[in-house]
Design a protein around this motif. Structure first.
Motif, PDB file in Angstrom:
ATOM      1  N   ASP A 294       0.833  -1.209   0.000  1.00 62.06           N
ATOM      2  CA  ASP A 294       0.000   0.000   0.000  1.00 62.06           C
ATOM      3  C   ASP A 294       0.865   1.256   0.000  1.00 62.06           C
TER       4      ASP A 294
ATOM      5  N   ALA B 247       2.198   1.834  -3.415  1.00 56.72           N
ATOM      6  CA  ALA B 247       1.145   2.284  -4.333  1.00 56.72           C
ATOM      7  C   ALA B 247       0.888   3.786  -4.160  1.00 56.72           C
TER       8      ALA B 247
ATOM      9  N   SER C  78       1.829   6.661  -6.967  1.00 59.96           N
ATOM     10  CA  SER C  78       0.766   7.537  -7.459  1.00 59.96           C
ATOM     11  C   SER C  78       1.142   9.015  -7.287  1.00 59.96           C
TER      12      SER C  78
END
Length: 186
Positions: free
Chosen positions: A169, A172, A176
């Motif tokens: 997570d 990610a 991003s």
């Protein structure tokens, strides 16, 4: 692309947390999110031989002063156009921050760090360090004396990991944000 809707920003009214609050405002403006500023008053423990003051009165005074300071912080931030809510809680700081994450449905926490080292850190402890270990949502720490940079102006992102459960997570989110800001990741 990462989207944040509610940013929780615990403040203790020292310069690092004020700096973190300003950072949270910039993030919120970029992501069209709201900011919830939280101050936790830790319970006062009277001396073993009796307190020459009223613990209840002192606690009430601390809560009242905290509410005044939060109103001042909010008033200074209103020109940002970001929706800001404030709250004063009484209790264990770490626990109340985690409870507020749930109650506010925060999807990001932004906290200042005093940058203590060595013996001072050992004695004083670090709320931010404990939150890094136990925060149920992503957490951004803002150190003392850092340049006030927020998306879309982030140029470098450092992701640290021990390859535990939240690593995927964290990567990610970092990827991003890096893509959005055209930043480099280490």
């Amino acid at each position: 692309m990462v989207r944040f809707r509610k940013i929780l920003c615990p403040v203790d009214f020292f310069k690092p947390s004020t700096h973190a609050f300003n950072y949270a405002l910039k993030l919120a403006a970029n992501y069209r999110a709201g900011v919830h500023a939280l101050h936790v008053v830790a319970p006062v423990i009277p001396a073993a031989y009796g307190a020459p003051f009223s613990v209840e009165e002192l606690t009430a005074d601390l809560e009242k002063e905290s509410e005044r300071l939060l109103k001042k912080l909010k008033a200074g931030a209103e020109k940002s156009g970001v929706s800001i809510t404030t709250e004063v809680k009484l209790g264990d700081i770490d626990l109340e921050i985690r409870r507020s994450v749930d109650a506010q449905k925060a999807d990001l926490v932004v906290m200042g760090t005093h940058g203590r080292r060595g013996f001072e850190r050992l004695v004083m402890g670090s709320v931010t360090e404990r939150m890094i270990r136990h925060c149920p949502v992503p957490l951004i720490t803002v150190g003392p004396g850092r340049k006030d940079t927020a998306p879309p102006d982030i140029r470098r992102i450092l992701v640290t990991t021990d390859f535990s459960e939240g690593t995927r997570d964290a990567m990610a989110y970092a990827l991003s944000i890096a893509q959005e800001c055209q930043a480099k990741i280490t």
